[in-house]
Scaffold this motif. Structure first.
Motif, PDB file in Angstrom:
ATOM      1  N   UNK A   1      -5.092  12.661   0.306  1.00  0.00           N
ATOM      2  CA  UNK A   1      -4.761  11.426   0.988  1.00  0.00           C
ATOM      3  C   UNK A   1      -5.561  10.674  -1.070  1.00  0.00           C
ATOM      4  N   UNK A   2      -3.730   9.841  -1.350  1.00  0.00           N
ATOM      5  CA  UNK A   2      -4.960   9.048  -3.161  1.00  0.00           C
ATOM      6  C   UNK A   2      -4.024   7.568  -2.567  1.00  0.00           C
ATOM      7  N   UNK A   3      -4.321   6.757  -3.112  1.00  0.00           N
ATOM      8  CA  UNK A   3      -3.991   5.403  -2.861  1.00  0.00           C
ATOM      9  C   UNK A   3      -2.447   5.367  -4.997  1.00  0.00           C
ATOM     10  N   UNK A   4      -1.540   5.305  -4.415  1.00  0.00           N
ATOM     11  CA  UNK A   4      -0.453   5.857  -5.927  1.00  0.00           C
ATOM     12  C   UNK A   4      -0.554   3.416  -5.758  1.00  0.00           C
ATOM     13  N   UNK A   5      -0.689   3.334  -7.066  1.00  0.00           N
ATOM     14  CA  UNK A   5      -0.902   1.606  -7.208  1.00  0.00           C
ATOM     15  C   UNK A   5       0.604   1.442  -6.950  1.00  0.00           C
ATOM     16  N   UNK A   6       1.700   0.498  -7.140  1.00  0.00           N
ATOM     17  CA  UNK A   6       2.414  -0.236  -6.799  1.00  0.00           C
ATOM     18  C   UNK A   6       2.404  -1.424  -8.356  1.00  0.00           C
TER      19      UNK A   6
ATOM     20  N   UNK B   1       0.851  -1.234  -0.046  1.00  0.00           N
ATOM     21  CA  UNK B   1      -0.251  -0.304   0.089  1.00  0.00           C
ATOM     22  C   UNK B   1       0.931   1.900   0.011  1.00  0.00           C
ATOM     23  N   UNK B   2       0.622   2.358  -0.999  1.00  0.00           N
ATOM     24  CA  UNK B   2       1.273   3.637  -1.368  1.00  0.00           C
ATOM     25  C   UNK B   2       0.095   4.409  -1.121  1.00  0.00           C
ATOM     26  N   UNK B   3       0.248   5.849  -0.442  1.00  0.00           N
ATOM     27  CA  UNK B   3      -0.703   6.627   0.123  1.00  0.00           C
ATOM     28  C   UNK B   3      -0.174   8.204  -0.244  1.00  0.00           C
TER      29      UNK B   3
ATOM     30  N   UNK C   1       4.123  -6.338   1.650  1.00  0.00           N
ATOM     31  CA  UNK C   1       4.432  -5.316   2.614  1.00  0.00           C
ATOM     32  C   UNK C   1       5.682  -4.299   2.102  1.00  0.00           C
ATOM     33  N   UNK C   2       4.894  -2.860   2.572  1.00  0.00           N
ATOM     34  CA  UNK C   2       6.524  -2.043   2.068  1.00  0.00           C
ATOM     35  C   UNK C   2       6.521  -1.412   3.712  1.00  0.00           C
TER      36      UNK C   2
ATOM     37  N   UNK D   1      11.901  -0.436  -5.334  1.00  0.00           N
ATOM     38  CA  UNK D   1      11.222   0.141  -6.131  1.00  0.00           C
ATOM     39  C   UNK D   1      11.078   1.725  -5.848  1.00  0.00           C
ATOM     40  N   UNK D   2      10.680   1.723  -7.737  1.00  0.00           N
ATOM     41  CA  UNK D   2      11.624   3.721  -7.763  1.00  0.00           C
ATOM     42  C   UNK D   2      10.063   3.969  -8.350  1.00  0.00           C
ATOM     43  N   UNK D   3       9.462   5.164  -8.388  1.00  0.00           N
ATOM     44  CA  UNK D   3       8.622   5.514  -8.836  1.00  0.00           C
ATOM     45  C   UNK D   3       9.523   7.371  -9.109  1.00  0.00           C
TER      46      UNK D   3
END
Length: 378
Positions: A302-307, A293-295, A313-314, A341-343
């Motif tokens: 707040x929005x969810x950023x899909x991985x 889960x990434x927010x 788990x992170x 992971x990198x965004x």
């Protein structure tokens, strides 16, 4: 044998460029674990054997050539843990503190969190084990404050009433320590504040759990989980204090279902990241595996950023901006490398593993646009 590792990772092509500047010097290449302190300083500790193990739980960057990492060491299997505090300077990493020297009567000890806002503003928190009048083990919280010359110890007598401390965030001369008071279903999350002179305390409603805290620009962000007291409805939660001295208030998040948040990172008040898991909750099912889960907070919501899709788990997040974000964690059935992971502002990319053998990452800190520090054990 389990060994401590601290990995520096060079940001690869495609990330946001930034002016080069001095970064902490590490005695290893960017893809190689740093030599374990238990292979150097810890081997000098009386009673340390070949079965010794060191686990690092958190890391903080204190300046261009300074960093701190915290955790615990175990001299042999089934032996009690001893909290350790590691320091990095121009000469590399070394053991700076062993907590049995500060708490000689403790059954065991652990240092669970560390944060810094410059080389002279560093805090670390943890707890020790002791026996009460009924000979039952209890956990006693403590905090350590570094002023550039020495560590000052704050024990239970100097702290507001709190049962355990899990993490700390530093904002100038102010510090924010999170933990709990009480046990089990009767426990309540606690925020202990330091205003530069004295401690204060603020409590959240029962049913919540504080896992991580970050602070900056007068604001405080706390990540964890909230529920009515039942594991079945434990859900990710974030609390926010917008002005100095104000009590943290739980924020509105997207509908995420069951889950929890393990780490939070503020770049600025309008750019905040939080990571954890959904679909299960480590608060209730230690071995359950959900989805990462990434927010992201943009200043208004707040929005969810899909991985990428995977089970796990992170545990850590570090960022320079909205288009340069790193996360690290655990991936089910992947035991040979770190999941990193990198965004870049559009999509997530997996990066190659940075350790050989099984790994468990628990801390991540950003030095600048060119260097990350990740800590854990393998």
């Amino acid at each position: 044998m389990k060994i401590l590792w601290i990995v520096c990772v060079l940001v690869l092509a495609g990330c946001t460029a930034a002016p080069a500047r001095t970064v902490p010097r590490t005695p290893a290449a960017s893809t190689t674990p740093v030599a374990s302190p238990e292979e150097s300083d810890l081997d000098d500790e009386e009673g340390t054997s070949d079965d010794s193990a060191t686990t690092v739980l958190d890391v903080a960057v204190a300046g261009p050539e300074a960093a701190w990492a915290v955790g615990y060491a175990v001299s042999a299997e089934d032996e009690p843990s001893v909290g350790v505090l590691l320091r990095m300077d121009r000469d590399g990493w070394r053991v700076d503190q062993r907590l049995h020297e500060r708490f000689p009567d403790a059954i065991d000890s652990i240092v669970s969190g560390v944060d810094a806002d410059g080389p002279n503003q560093v805090w670390a928190v943890g707890d020790t084990g002791d026996l009460d009048e009924d000979s039952e083990e209890v956990r006693l919280p403590y905090a350590l404050r570094w002023d550039g010359r020495r560590w000052r110890t704050f024990g239970p007598a100097q702290l507001p009433k709190v049962g355990a401390l899990a993490d700390v965030a530093v904002d100038g001369s102010r510090a924010f320590l999170i933990g709990r008071r009480g046990k089990g279903k009767r426990s309540v999350p606690v925020l202990v504040t330091w205003n530069g002179r004295r401690f204060g305390k603020q409590e959240a409603p029962r049913g919540g759990t504080f896992h991580a805290v970050d602070a900056g620009a007068g604001q405080v962000w706390i990540a964890g989980s909230s529920s009515s007291g039942r594991c079945a409805d434990s859900r990710p939660a974030i609390w926010h204090s917008a002005t100095p001295g104000s009590a943290p208030v739980e924020m509105r998040l997207p509908a995420l279902g069951q889950g929890m948040l393990r780490h939070i990172w503020q770049n600025r008040p309008s750019d905040v990241w939080a990571v954890g898991e959904r679909g299960t909750s480590g608060d209730c099912d230690e071995y359950g595996t959900g989805e990462p889960l990434i927010l992201h907070w943009n200043g208004s919501s707040w929005t969810q950023v899909e991985p990428p899709r995977w089970k796990g788990s992170l545990y850590g997040v570090a960022a320079v901006g909205e288009d340069d974000v790193w996360v690290v964690g655990y991936e089910e059935d992947v035991t040979s490398e770190v999941t990193l992971l990198h965004y870049d502002g559009r999509r997530w990319k997996r990066k190659a593993g940075y350790t050989e053998g099984g790994s468990n990452v628990s801390g991540l800190a950003r030095v600048d646009a060119n260097l990350l520090l990740a800590t854990g054990d393998r």
